[in-house]
Design an enzyme around this catalytic site. Structure first.
Site, PDB file in Angstrom:
ATOM      1  N   LYS A  46       0.798  -1.236   0.000  1.00 11.23           N
ATOM      2  CA  LYS A  46       0.000   0.000   0.000  1.00 11.23           C
ATOM      3  C   LYS A  46       0.825   1.278   0.000  1.00 11.23           C
ATOM      4  O   LYS A  46       0.381   2.323   0.473  1.00 11.23           O
ATOM      5  CB  LYS A  46      -0.995   0.044   1.184  1.00 11.23           C
ATOM      6  CG  LYS A  46      -1.785  -1.216   1.448  1.00 11.23           C
ATOM      7  CD  LYS A  46      -2.206  -1.973   0.239  1.00 11.23           C
ATOM      8  CE  LYS A  46      -3.192  -1.295  -0.664  1.00 11.23           C
ATOM      9  NZ  LYS A  46      -3.321  -2.040  -1.964  1.00 11.23           N
ATOM     10  N   HIS A 101       7.382  -7.281  -2.454  1.00  8.11           N
ATOM     11  CA  HIS A 101       7.291  -6.713  -1.103  1.00  8.11           C
ATOM     12  C   HIS A 101       8.357  -7.316  -0.186  1.00  8.11           C
ATOM     13  O   HIS A 101       8.281  -7.135   1.030  1.00  8.11           O
ATOM     14  CB  HIS A 101       5.932  -7.017  -0.475  1.00  8.11           C
ATOM     15  CG  HIS A 101       4.768  -6.309  -1.098  1.00  8.11           C
ATOM     16  ND1 HIS A 101       4.810  -5.003  -1.509  1.00  8.11           N
ATOM     17  CD2 HIS A 101       3.500  -6.726  -1.343  1.00  8.11           C
ATOM     18  CE1 HIS A 101       3.629  -4.658  -1.984  1.00  8.11           C
ATOM     19  NE2 HIS A 101       2.826  -5.681  -1.902  1.00  8.11           N
ATOM     20  N   SER A 131      -5.038   2.746   3.968  1.00  3.69           N
ATOM     21  CA  SER A 131      -5.167   2.086   2.673  1.00  3.69           C
ATOM     22  C   SER A 131      -5.248   0.572   2.872  1.00  3.69           C
ATOM     23  O   SER A 131      -6.074  -0.115   2.259  1.00  3.69           O
ATOM     24  CB  SER A 131      -3.954   2.456   1.808  1.00  3.69           C
ATOM     25  OG  SER A 131      -4.000   1.806   0.579  1.00  3.69           O
TER      26      SER A 131
HETATM   27  N1  LIG Z   1      -1.576   7.019  -9.805  1.00  5.25           N
HETATM   28  C1  LIG Z   1      -1.698   7.029  -8.478  1.00  5.25           C
HETATM   29  N2  LIG Z   1      -1.627   8.187  -7.797  1.00  5.25           N
HETATM   30  C2  LIG Z   1      -1.756   8.221  -6.450  1.00  5.25           C
HETATM   31  N3  LIG Z   1      -1.983   7.130  -5.696  1.00  5.25           N
HETATM   32  C3  LIG Z   1      -2.065   5.936  -6.328  1.00  5.25           C
HETATM   33  C4  LIG Z   1      -1.909   5.818  -7.727  1.00  5.25           C
HETATM   34  N4  LIG Z   1      -2.023   4.528  -8.061  1.00  5.25           N
HETATM   35  C5  LIG Z   1      -2.253   3.862  -6.915  1.00  5.25           C
HETATM   36  N5  LIG Z   1      -2.286   4.694  -5.879  1.00  5.25           N
HETATM   37  C6  LIG Z   1      -2.582   4.410  -4.467  1.00  5.25           C
HETATM   38  O1  LIG Z   1      -1.588   3.548  -3.908  1.00  5.25           O
HETATM   39  C7  LIG Z   1      -2.223   2.716  -2.918  1.00  5.25           C
HETATM   40  C8  LIG Z   1      -1.995   1.278  -3.286  1.00  5.25           C
HETATM   41  O2  LIG Z   1      -0.648   0.986  -3.069  1.00  5.25           O
HETATM   42  P1  LIG Z   1      -0.008  -0.396  -3.575  1.00  5.25           P
HETATM   43  O3  LIG Z   1      -0.035  -0.369  -5.050  1.00  5.25           O
HETATM   44  O4  LIG Z   1       1.353  -0.381  -2.996  1.00  5.25           O
HETATM   45  O5  LIG Z   1      -0.858  -1.493  -3.042  1.00  5.25           O
HETATM   46  C9  LIG Z   1      -3.685   3.090  -2.911  1.00  5.25           C
HETATM   47  O6  LIG Z   1      -3.821   4.109  -1.910  1.00  5.25           O
HETATM   48  P2  LIG Z   1      -5.204   4.498  -1.216  1.00  5.25           P
HETATM   49  O7  LIG Z   1      -5.822   3.244  -0.716  1.00  5.25           O
HETATM   50  O8  LIG Z   1      -4.813   5.425  -0.091  1.00  5.25           O
HETATM   51  O9  LIG Z   1      -6.026   5.192  -2.229  1.00  5.25           O
HETATM   52  C10 LIG Z   1      -3.877   3.624  -4.309  1.00  5.25           C
HETATM   53  O10 LIG Z   1      -5.004   4.438  -4.495  1.00  5.25           O
HETATM   54  C1  LIG Z   2      -0.729 -10.856  -7.286  1.00  3.74           C
HETATM   55  C2  LIG Z   2      -1.200  -9.470  -7.272  1.00  3.74           C
HETATM   56  C3  LIG Z   2      -1.261  -8.936  -5.885  1.00  3.74           C
HETATM   57  C4  LIG Z   2      -2.487  -8.599  -5.356  1.00  3.74           C
HETATM   58  C5  LIG Z   2      -2.542  -8.093  -4.085  1.00  3.74           C
HETATM   59  C6  LIG Z   2      -1.397  -7.901  -3.371  1.00  3.74           C
HETATM   60  O1  LIG Z   2      -1.554  -7.391  -2.131  1.00  3.74           O
HETATM   61  S1  LIG Z   2      -0.485  -6.676  -1.298  1.00  3.74           S
HETATM   62  O2  LIG Z   2       0.132  -5.634  -2.143  1.00  3.74           O
HETATM   63  O3  LIG Z   2       0.513  -7.674  -0.876  1.00  3.74           O
HETATM   64  O4  LIG Z   2      -1.179  -6.090  -0.155  1.00  3.74           O
HETATM   65  C7  LIG Z   2      -0.177  -8.221  -3.899  1.00  3.74           C
HETATM   66  C8  LIG Z   2      -0.123  -8.753  -5.173  1.00  3.74           C
END
Ligand SMILES: Nc1ncnc2c1ncn2[C@@H]1O[C@H](COP(=O)(O)O)[C@@H](OP(=O)(O)O)[C@H]1O
Ligand SMILES: CCc1ccc(OS(=O)(=O)O)cc1
Length: 300
Positions: A46, A101, A131
């Site tokens: 996240k 991760h 998030s």
């Molecule tokens: N283009 C973008 N700009 C800003 N935040 C983004 C984004 N793409 C993804 N995110 C945000 O990154 C978080 C997901 O992180 P990850 O990809 O590491 O799982 C989410 O946060 P929120 O849940 O606060 O909206 C998502 O909305």
């Molecule tokens: C395999 C794609 C995927 C989906 C969700 C994930 O969750 S988290 O980012 O570990 O919280 C990771 C990978």
């Protein structure tokens, strides 16, 4: 393997998502053969993984930039340890893009030759918490929590996929990668700085990758990586993967809000104070500063 849980698989002290991970792959992760031109986006969950995956694939492949290719994020830059589509990484043409991760001590040892590139993205942990709360309630493969308070205790205890964000030991996530940065060819990016100035952030990433972009290409990358556009881009937003391959417990999206300081809408004063106390205790000597909030009018 130690520990047992329906959702978490603990391997060498770190919690993986049990329902996505292949234990045999983990056992061989140390020896995973890296290539000099591999690029890994590494994050605590996240923190902006999918966003950075999108930026990388846009930088590398004109086809995505011009929307001429129909390839989703999970296939453009698959997760190393969560290889949802069972991609044969050895057969994949270079340059390979990966997301992961893993904490620094579980990273393939080939990364220590400092040739392959690592981009580590961090985000302030209060927004990570919020998030993650929404995300883990949304997906059937994560444990749901009744409320933020309940999830916060799991997060502070490291009883979530990704284990501890907070760290007082150098093997935990953020500090581990930071303190071992000299062992890797690594660029540190900050979610909030990407939000504040995406164009400069894309330039920083492309310069690290030694990929020069024309002004026109840069505009295209930025345009397709801004939240509002990524959210409605079916190849970038994981919507069909979440719905059709992973499974939703409640309605929602991977791209939820994409803002800075959303925690202020969720944490009570007491919860926030507790969080601050833990943060100060565990991170007091950590040199990097975090951006906790932004003027909401600027956060578009
Ligand atoms: N283009 C973008 N700009 C800003 N935040 C983004 C984004 N793409 C993804 N995110 C945000 O990154 C978080 C997901 O992180 P990850 O990809 O590491 O799982 C989410 O946060 P929120 O849940 O606060 O909206 C998502 O909305
Ligand atoms: C395999 C794609 C995927 C989906 C969700 C994930 O969750 S988290 O980012 O570990 O919280 C990771 C990978």
């Amino acid at each position: 393997m130690d520990g047992d849980d329906k959702y978490l698989l603990k391997f060498k002290g770190y919690n993986f998502a049990r329902l996505f991970v292949d234990i045999n792959f983990l056992k061989n992760l140390d020896d995973f053969e890296t290539r000099d031109d591999d690029v890994f986006v590494i994050t605590y969950p996240k923190s902006g993984t999918i966003w950075t995956q999108q930026i990388l694939s846009l930088i590398y492949y004109e086809g995505h930039r011009n929307r001429t290719e129909i390839v989703n994020t999970a296939d453009r830059s698959p997760f190393l340890e969560y290889n949802l589509h069972k991609i044969d990484f050895e057969k994949r043409p270079s340059p390979r893009l990966f997301a992961s991760h893993v904490p620094y001590y579980l990273a393939p040892k080939g990364l220590k030759n400092k040739k392959a590139k690592v981009i580590y993205v961090s985000r302030n942990p209060k927004d990570v918490l919020i998030s993650y709360f929404h995300f883990s309630n949304m997906l059937v493969t994560f444990e749901a929590s009744n409320n933020i308070g309940e999830f916060m205790e799991k997060f502070l205890d490291g009883k979530v996929v990704g284990s501890l964000w907070f760290c007082h030991e150098s093997f935990d996530h953020m500090r581990g990668w930071y303190e071992h940065r000299h062992d890797f060819n690594i660029l540190f990016m900050v979610y909030e700085e990407m939000k504040k100035d995406l164009r400069s952030s894309v330039l920083k990433i492309s310069s690290f990758l030694e990929k020069e972009l024309s002004e026109e290409d840069l505009d295209a990358v930025v345009n397709q990586a801004v939240f509002q556009n990524m959210k409605v881009d079916p190849q970038a937003n994981y919507d069909s993967i979440l719905k059709n391959e992973i499974g939703l417990r409640t309605k929602g999206h991977f791209l939820r809000k994409g803002t800075i300081g959303d925690w202020k809408h969720y944490l009570t004063v007491q919860q926030n104070e507790r969080f601050d106390r833990v943060f100060q205790r565990k991170m007091k000597d950590f040199p990097l500063k975090f951006i906790w909030e932004i003027d909401e009018e600027l956060d578009q």
